[in-house]
Design a protein around this motif. Structure first.
Motif, PDB file in Angstrom:
ATOM      1  N   TYR A 191      -1.534   0.326  11.489  1.00 18.80           N
ATOM      2  CA  TYR A 191      -2.096   0.211  10.142  1.00 18.80           C
ATOM      3  C   TYR A 191      -3.581  -0.129  10.297  1.00 18.80           C
ATOM      4  CZ  TYR A 191       2.678   0.084   8.397  1.00 18.80           C
ATOM      5  OH  TYR A 191       3.973   0.399   8.092  1.00 18.80           O
ATOM      6  N   HIS A 192      -4.379   0.274   9.332  1.00 16.44           N
ATOM      7  CA  HIS A 192      -5.832   0.119   9.444  1.00 16.44           C
ATOM      8  C   HIS A 192      -6.416  -0.635   8.261  1.00 16.44           C
ATOM      9  CE1 HIS A 192      -4.833   3.587  11.943  1.00 16.44           C
ATOM     10  NE2 HIS A 192      -5.873   3.228  12.675  1.00 16.44           N
TER      11      HIS A 192
ATOM     12  N   TYR B  39      -1.236   5.251   1.331  1.00 16.24           N
ATOM     13  CA  TYR B  39      -0.034   5.629   2.080  1.00 16.24           C
ATOM     14  C   TYR B  39       0.424   4.488   2.983  1.00 16.24           C
ATOM     15  CZ  TYR B  39      -0.521  10.534   0.649  1.00 16.24           C
ATOM     16  OH  TYR B  39      -0.592  11.696  -0.069  1.00 16.24           O
ATOM     17  N   GLU B  40      -0.518   3.821   3.618  1.00 13.65           N
ATOM     18  CA  GLU B  40      -0.144   2.706   4.491  1.00 13.65           C
ATOM     19  C   GLU B  40       0.481   1.571   3.690  1.00 13.65           C
ATOM     20  OE1 GLU B  40      -3.305   1.545   7.141  1.00 13.65           O
ATOM     21  OE2 GLU B  40      -3.203   3.443   8.232  1.00 13.65           O
ATOM     22  N   SER B  41      -0.036   1.292   2.508  1.00 10.78           N
ATOM     23  CA  SER B  41       0.561   0.224   1.694  1.00 10.78           C
ATOM     24  C   SER B  41       1.960   0.631   1.237  1.00 10.78           C
ATOM     25  CB  SER B  41      -0.323  -0.139   0.502  1.00 10.78           C
ATOM     26  OG  SER B  41      -0.361   0.895  -0.441  1.00 10.78           O
TER      27      SER B  41
ATOM     28  N   ARG C  38       0.557  10.132   8.302  1.00 16.46           N
ATOM     29  CA  ARG C  38       1.189   9.344   7.233  1.00 16.46           C
ATOM     30  C   ARG C  38       1.990  10.238   6.284  1.00 16.46           C
ATOM     31  NH1 ARG C  38      -1.597   7.181  10.290  1.00 16.46           N
ATOM     32  NH2 ARG C  38      -2.018   4.975  10.475  1.00 16.46           N
TER      33      ARG C  38
ATOM     34  N   ILE D  44       4.274   5.160  12.255  1.00 16.19           N
ATOM     35  CA  ILE D  44       2.841   5.329  12.482  1.00 16.19           C
ATOM     36  C   ILE D  44       2.438   4.350  13.570  1.00 16.19           C
ATOM     37  CG2 ILE D  44       2.381   6.181  10.171  1.00 16.19           C
ATOM     38  CD1 ILE D  44       1.239   3.478   9.459  1.00 16.19           C
TER      39      ILE D  44
ATOM     40  N   LYS E  37       4.157   0.102   4.253  1.00 14.52           N
ATOM     41  CA  LYS E  37       4.408  -1.331   4.453  1.00 14.52           C
ATOM     42  C   LYS E  37       5.460  -1.838   3.475  1.00 14.52           C
ATOM     43  CE  LYS E  37      -0.227  -2.493   6.105  1.00 14.52           C
ATOM     44  NZ  LYS E  37      -1.492  -3.162   5.739  1.00 14.52           N
TER      45      LYS E  37
END
Length: 163
Positions: free
Chosen positions: A53-54, A147-149, A74, A50, A152
């Motif tokens: 990250y936000h 999804y980002e976590s 994602r 991606i 990560k």
């Protein structure tokens, strides 16, 4: 209201045109098959990164169209990586590099898996582009952050391996 409808319509048709632009022609598929026979194929294929990250604040400032694009991006990464984490968490890992015999059956199994993943992603995107715009924006933001976590956490995957 009319501007939102126009924006959504533009985004929807943009997503559809991107999907059609990604389809291979018969000739491209023949070239791809020839290349696959020569090179050891990566277990993780597709777009597996991606761009950024936000934070919640950044996502709150985005339009729903932008959020839909991030959500789908994602989903693609997760669909390509998570089922294969027992083998690899990054592209470039091949059966050969893992010591898996590159037999005809093993190569076919990998090709079938990659094709199934691609087909699933295409159908998921088709569904998401039709239904996801009806989702609550806060739920969409929460899903992106989740999804980002998860993505990560892939950076810590090796911490769970015993040496």
């Amino acid at each position: 209201m009319k501007a939102k409808l126009t924006l959504f319509g533009t985004f929807f048709f943009l997503m559809l045109s991107m999907g059609h632009a990604q389809e291979n022609t018969v000739q491209e598929k023949v070239v791809t098959v020839k290349k696959k026979k020569k090179l050891s194929q990566s277990i993780i294929s597709g777009n597996v990164r991606i761009s950024k990250y936000h934070s919640r604040e950044q996502l709150d400032a985005m339009s729903k169209g932008e959020l839909l694009g991030l959500y789908i991006e994602r989903i693609e990464v997760i669909i390509n990586i998570l089922p294969n984490i027992a083998f690899a968490t990054k592209p470039g890992v091949t059966m050969k590099s893992l010591g898996i015999p590159e037999t005809k059956d093993n190569k076919k199994a990998l090709e079938d898996n990659i094709e199934a993943t691609d087909n699933y992603f295409e159908s998921a995107v088709e569904f998401q582009t039709k239904i996801l715009p009806y989702s609550d924006t806060n739920d969409l933001i929460a899903a992106i952050l989740f999804y980002e976590s998860t993505l990560k956490a892939l950076h810590t995957y090796n911490d769970f391996k015993e040496d």
